[in-house]
Design an enzyme around this catalytic site. Sequence first.
Site, PDB file in Angstrom:
ATOM      1  N   HIS A  15       0.852  -1.192   0.000  1.00 61.91           N
ATOM      2  CA  HIS A  15       0.000   0.000   0.000  1.00 61.91           C
ATOM      3  C   HIS A  15       0.882   1.233   0.000  1.00 61.91           C
ATOM      4  O   HIS A  15       2.108   1.151   0.003  1.00 61.91           O
ATOM      5  CB  HIS A  15      -0.960  -0.004   1.205  1.00 61.91           C
ATOM      6  CG  HIS A  15      -0.349   0.428   2.500  1.00 61.91           C
ATOM      7  ND1 HIS A  15      -0.942   1.348   3.332  1.00 61.91           N
ATOM      8  CD2 HIS A  15       0.805   0.089   3.128  1.00 61.91           C
ATOM      9  CE1 HIS A  15      -0.192   1.534   4.411  1.00 61.91           C
ATOM     10  NE2 HIS A  15       0.882   0.775   4.304  1.00 61.91           N
ATOM     11  N   CYS A  23       5.191   7.591   4.123  1.00 58.94           N
ATOM     12  CA  CYS A  23       4.399   6.447   3.647  1.00 58.94           C
ATOM     13  C   CYS A  23       3.820   6.640   2.250  1.00 58.94           C
ATOM     14  O   CYS A  23       3.082   5.785   1.766  1.00 58.94           O
ATOM     15  CB  CYS A  23       3.281   6.142   4.639  1.00 58.94           C
ATOM     16  SG  CYS A  23       3.900   5.610   6.247  1.00 58.94           S
ATOM     17  N   HIS A  27       5.204   0.544  -0.431  1.00 58.71           N
ATOM     18  CA  HIS A  27       5.786  -0.370   0.536  1.00 58.71           C
ATOM     19  C   HIS A  27       4.734  -1.392   0.940  1.00 58.71           C
ATOM     20  O   HIS A  27       3.597  -1.330   0.488  1.00 58.71           O
ATOM     21  CB  HIS A  27       6.316   0.394   1.769  1.00 58.71           C
ATOM     22  CG  HIS A  27       5.259   1.069   2.571  1.00 58.71           C
ATOM     23  ND1 HIS A  27       4.632   2.231   2.178  1.00 58.71           N
ATOM     24  CD2 HIS A  27       4.706   0.732   3.758  1.00 58.71           C
ATOM     25  CE1 HIS A  27       3.750   2.587   3.087  1.00 58.71           C
ATOM     26  NE2 HIS A  27       3.766   1.690   4.055  1.00 58.71           N
ATOM     27  N   HIS A  29       3.572  -4.587   4.124  1.00 60.56           N
ATOM     28  CA  HIS A  29       3.668  -5.073   5.496  1.00 60.56           C
ATOM     29  C   HIS A  29       3.323  -6.554   5.542  1.00 60.56           C
ATOM     30  O   HIS A  29       2.569  -7.059   4.708  1.00 60.56           O
ATOM     31  CB  HIS A  29       2.695  -4.323   6.420  1.00 60.56           C
ATOM     32  CG  HIS A  29       2.922  -2.862   6.473  1.00 60.56           C
ATOM     33  ND1 HIS A  29       3.943  -2.286   7.194  1.00 60.56           N
ATOM     34  CD2 HIS A  29       2.249  -1.831   5.888  1.00 60.56           C
ATOM     35  CE1 HIS A  29       3.884  -0.972   7.059  1.00 60.56           C
ATOM     36  NE2 HIS A  29       2.869  -0.670   6.267  1.00 60.56           N
ATOM     37  N   HIS A  66      -1.320 -10.599  -0.716  1.00 65.52           N
ATOM     38  CA  HIS A  66      -0.459 -10.342  -1.878  1.00 65.52           C
ATOM     39  C   HIS A  66      -1.125  -9.416  -2.895  1.00 65.52           C
ATOM     40  O   HIS A  66      -0.911  -9.544  -4.097  1.00 65.52           O
ATOM     41  CB  HIS A  66       0.005 -11.659  -2.515  1.00 65.52           C
ATOM     42  CG  HIS A  66       1.064 -12.317  -1.699  1.00 65.52           C
ATOM     43  ND1 HIS A  66       0.762 -13.111  -0.611  1.00 65.52           N
ATOM     44  CD2 HIS A  66       2.412 -12.275  -1.781  1.00 65.52           C
ATOM     45  CE1 HIS A  66       1.894 -13.547  -0.079  1.00 65.52           C
ATOM     46  NE2 HIS A  66       2.914 -13.043  -0.754  1.00 65.52           N
ATOM     47  N   GLU A 127       0.421  -3.399  11.613  1.00 63.59           N
ATOM     48  CA  GLU A 127       1.219  -3.178  10.409  1.00 63.59           C
ATOM     49  C   GLU A 127       2.662  -3.610  10.647  1.00 63.59           C
ATOM     50  O   GLU A 127       3.339  -4.048   9.733  1.00 63.59           O
ATOM     51  CB  GLU A 127       1.238  -1.696  10.035  1.00 63.59           C
ATOM     52  CG  GLU A 127       0.034  -1.233   9.294  1.00 63.59           C
ATOM     53  CD  GLU A 127       0.204   0.173   8.765  1.00 63.59           C
ATOM     54  OE1 GLU A 127      -0.610   0.558   7.920  1.00 63.59           O
ATOM     55  OE2 GLU A 127       1.126   0.893   9.169  1.00 63.59           O
TER      56      GLU A 127
END
Length: 142
Positions: A15, A23, A27, A29, A66, A127
């Site tokens: 996201h 952010c 990236h 998590h 994914h 996260e």
Amino acid sequence: MAVKVSKEFRWEMGHRLPYHEMCRNVHGHSYRMIVEVEGEVDEHGMVVDFADIATAVRPLIEQMDHAFMLDPWDAEMRALLDREGLKKLEVPFYSTAENIAEWVARACASKLAKSLGPGTLAVSVWETHSSCATCLINLCSS
């Protein structure tokens, strides 16, 4: 006496938060989520069947796992993901842990209320190993 039961779920997801200094970069998590249900124990000694929790949550995990979670305002990412044929999940909110926890809780509340009756649902989304957001919803039997 109320009893709390919980079930843990994990998934990988990408996201970004376009408005956030750090952010805004793409990236991902390794998400961890705990779904907790609190209520009265029934005549069989259960608050809710763990399978009922899994049945309510797993379709959401399948959508997220994914995938790249995408807010409706991020046209650049949508174009890239579409062009490359990559898995995406478009949601009507920014992909913060707080919003994901609320989205999951709202999606599961009515399903779990049918199994549980009156009680409380808590969805906690991590996260990172040290950062978590929790959404609480009061359930009423349907």
